[in-house]
Design an enzyme around this catalytic site. Structure first.
Site, mmCIF file in Angstrom:
data_model
loop_
_atom_site.group_PDB
_atom_site.id
_atom_site.type_symbol
_atom_site.label_atom_id
_atom_site.label_comp_id
_atom_site.label_asym_id
_atom_site.label_seq_id
_atom_site.Cartn_x
_atom_site.Cartn_y
_atom_site.Cartn_z
ATOM 1 C CB SER A 1 -0.857 0.043 1.268
ATOM 2 O OG SER A 1 -1.624 -1.107 1.391
ATOM 3 C CG ASN B 1 -3.596 3.596 0.680
ATOM 4 O OD1 ASN B 1 -4.784 3.664 0.972
ATOM 5 N ND2 ASN B 1 -3.016 2.472 0.315
HETATM 6 P P1 NAD Z 1 -3.059 -9.576 6.458
HETATM 7 O O1 NAD Z 1 -2.406 -9.321 7.747
HETATM 8 O O2 NAD Z 1 -4.533 -9.883 6.403
HETATM 9 O O3 NAD Z 1 -2.322 -10.796 5.695
HETATM 10 C C1 NAD Z 1 -0.935 -10.871 5.522
HETATM 11 C C2 NAD Z 1 -0.578 -12.336 5.305
HETATM 12 O O4 NAD Z 1 0.821 -12.406 4.925
HETATM 13 C C3 NAD Z 1 -0.725 -13.196 6.577
HETATM 14 O O5 NAD Z 1 -1.579 -14.302 6.301
HETATM 15 C C4 NAD Z 1 0.704 -13.633 6.854
HETATM 16 O O6 NAD Z 1 0.795 -14.951 7.395
HETATM 17 C C5 NAD Z 1 1.341 -13.579 5.469
HETATM 18 N N1 NAD Z 1 2.801 -13.549 5.510
HETATM 19 C C6 NAD Z 1 3.615 -12.799 6.288
HETATM 20 N N2 NAD Z 1 4.913 -13.113 6.045
HETATM 21 C C7 NAD Z 1 4.909 -14.091 5.101
HETATM 22 C C8 NAD Z 1 5.933 -14.831 4.442
HETATM 23 N N3 NAD Z 1 7.219 -14.645 4.725
HETATM 24 N N4 NAD Z 1 5.549 -15.752 3.522
HETATM 25 C C9 NAD Z 1 4.246 -15.970 3.234
HETATM 26 N N5 NAD Z 1 3.236 -15.286 3.823
HETATM 27 C C10 NAD Z 1 3.555 -14.366 4.744
HETATM 28 O O7 NAD Z 1 -2.712 -8.310 5.535
HETATM 29 P P2 NAD Z 1 -3.538 -7.717 4.293
HETATM 30 O O8 NAD Z 1 -4.483 -6.700 4.772
HETATM 31 O O9 NAD Z 1 -4.016 -8.836 3.433
HETATM 32 O O10 NAD Z 1 -2.370 -6.912 3.533
HETATM 33 C C11 NAD Z 1 -1.432 -7.565 2.712
HETATM 34 C C12 NAD Z 1 -0.766 -6.537 1.806
HETATM 35 O O11 NAD Z 1 -1.760 -5.883 1.016
HETATM 36 C C13 NAD Z 1 0.002 -5.436 2.535
HETATM 37 O O12 NAD Z 1 1.142 -5.098 1.784
HETATM 38 C C14 NAD Z 1 -1.004 -4.308 2.550
HETATM 39 O O13 NAD Z 1 -0.405 -3.036 2.644
HETATM 40 C C15 NAD Z 1 -1.649 -4.479 1.207
HETATM 41 N N6 NAD Z 1 -2.982 -3.883 1.076
HETATM 42 C C16 NAD Z 1 -3.874 -3.942 2.112
HETATM 43 C C17 NAD Z 1 -5.120 -3.354 1.971
HETATM 44 C C18 NAD Z 1 -6.122 -3.417 3.099
HETATM 45 O O14 NAD Z 1 -7.118 -2.687 3.052
HETATM 46 N N7 NAD Z 1 -5.927 -4.250 4.101
HETATM 47 C C19 NAD Z 1 -5.476 -2.719 0.777
HETATM 48 C C20 NAD Z 1 -4.562 -2.695 -0.279
HETATM 49 C C21 NAD Z 1 -3.315 -3.277 -0.112
#
Ligand code: NAD
Length: 293
Positions: free
Chosen positions: A121, A192
């Site tokens: 993000s 963002n």
């Molecule tokens: P989340 O916490 O729901 O999920 C993250 C996942 O990554 C977890 O299941 C974790 O186990 C996994 N993970 C961590 N380290 C790992 C590794 N070494 N190998 C494999 N898996 C691993 O987070 P999210 O909200 O899904 O966000 C994920 C990404 O998407 C981030 O970069 C975030 O900035 C981006 N994003 C989030 C949103 C939002 O609204 N939440 C919107 C757009 C983008």
């Protein structure tokens, strides 16, 4: 599907990874959904399954379409399963060290020509690219949450991203039925950069006692015609993700206007991360969400 992408790897089976897997599978791609444990991939798959069910209930897709799409998602806890992927989208925790760890772990398994994308993000695409073995085939494909519903995808090139990679990513996003906007590689990109300071300001408004959780959210829903209040939206995004984006803006642009609100820090320190942990600015553990302040 595009001519050069048949299988999509998704790293991180959290709310975004599950959504990306859902969108890709529905558009005909084979998907490998990878995370650190069986429990996490199972959770990701169940999030995707629920999204398919919701679409069946609202008659957006048929039952057979759901079954076929769900069958195209394979889960994996072994990075070797990503070796079939033509495009790998990393959607792991919003933390630069965690993402670097992912790139190091998956690099030996990737096809030499595979495109590697991040759903970050806010983190610099150029800096993340430099931590991979393929900066020219690396870019930001930034989906919005919830992926099955939101129509926008921001594409962000790093300094080394080559034209073929960028064009492939554009075609891939088009096959998902989503619209691309292109952002330069500046902290938090476009959506963002504008959205998170507003959410942070809402938390300051709460912190300073200007209004309660309910009055702030009602004010912005009815007074600014936002579909969700900013605190409700923060819970939906995840308060850890919100804090991390503010930190990236603060560090990257060195302007005190991006200082994360101390109350946001406190919620994250408490492990009250919003919907995904059952508690944030609202408590989701009962029938209806109850404000926590
Ligand atoms: P989340 O916490 O729901 O999920 C993250 C996942 O990554 C977890 O299941 C974790 O186990 C996994 N993970 C961590 N380290 C790992 C590794 N070494 N190998 C494999 N898996 C691993 O987070 P999210 O909200 O899904 O966000 C994920 C990404 O998407 C981030 O970069 C975030 O900035 C981006 N994003 C989030 C949103 C939002 O609204 N939440 C919107 C757009 C983008």
């Amino acid at each position: 599907m595009t001519e050069n992408i048949g299988t999509v790897g998704v790293v991180g089976a959290g709310q975004m990874g599950a959504g990306i897997a859902h969108a890709a599978a529905l558009s005909g791609y084979d998907v490998v959904l990878y995370d650190l444990s069986e429990e996490r991939v199972a959770k990701g798959l169940s999030i995707a399954a629920k999204s398919f069910d919701r679409q069946v209930s609202s008659a957006k897709i048929g039952g057979a379409e759901r079954d076929a799409a769900l069958a195209r998602i394979r889960t994996a806890t072994d990075a070797g399963a990503l070796s079939r992927a033509d495009l790998v989208i990393e959607a792991a925790t919003e933390d630069e060290a965690a993402k670097r760890k992912v790139y190091a772990a998956i690099a030996p398994s990737l096809k030499p020509g595979a495109i590697l994308a991040t759903n970050t993000s806010s983190i610099s695409i150029t800096r993340l690219a430099a931590a991979t073995d393929r900066p020219e085939r690396f870019l930001g494909i930034h989906f919005m949450n919830p992926v099955p519903v939101m129509k926008l995808v921001e594409l962000v090139r790093g300094i080394a991203t080559d034209d073929a990679t960028f064009e492939s990513a554009k075609r891939f996003v088009a096959t998902l039925g989503k619209t691309v906007t292109v952002s330069e590689d500046f902290p938090a990109f476009i959506v963002n950069r504008i959205l998170l300071p507003m959410i942070n300001e809402a938390v300051y408004t709460l912190h300073e006692g200007v209004g309660s959780v309910e009055s702030i959210d009602t004010a912005m829903r009815l007074g600014a015609n936002h579909p969700m209040g900013p605190l409700q939206l923060a819970d939906f995004i995840g308060l850890d993700t919100c804090l991390s984006i503010m930190q990236v803006l603060h560090d990257g642009l060195a302007d005190s206007k991006y200082r994360p609100c101390p109350l946001l820090v406190k919620y994250v320190e408490a492990g009250w991360l919003g919907r995904k942990t059952g508690r944030g600015f609202y408590d989701y553990r009962g029938e209806t969400p109850v404000p926590t302040r």
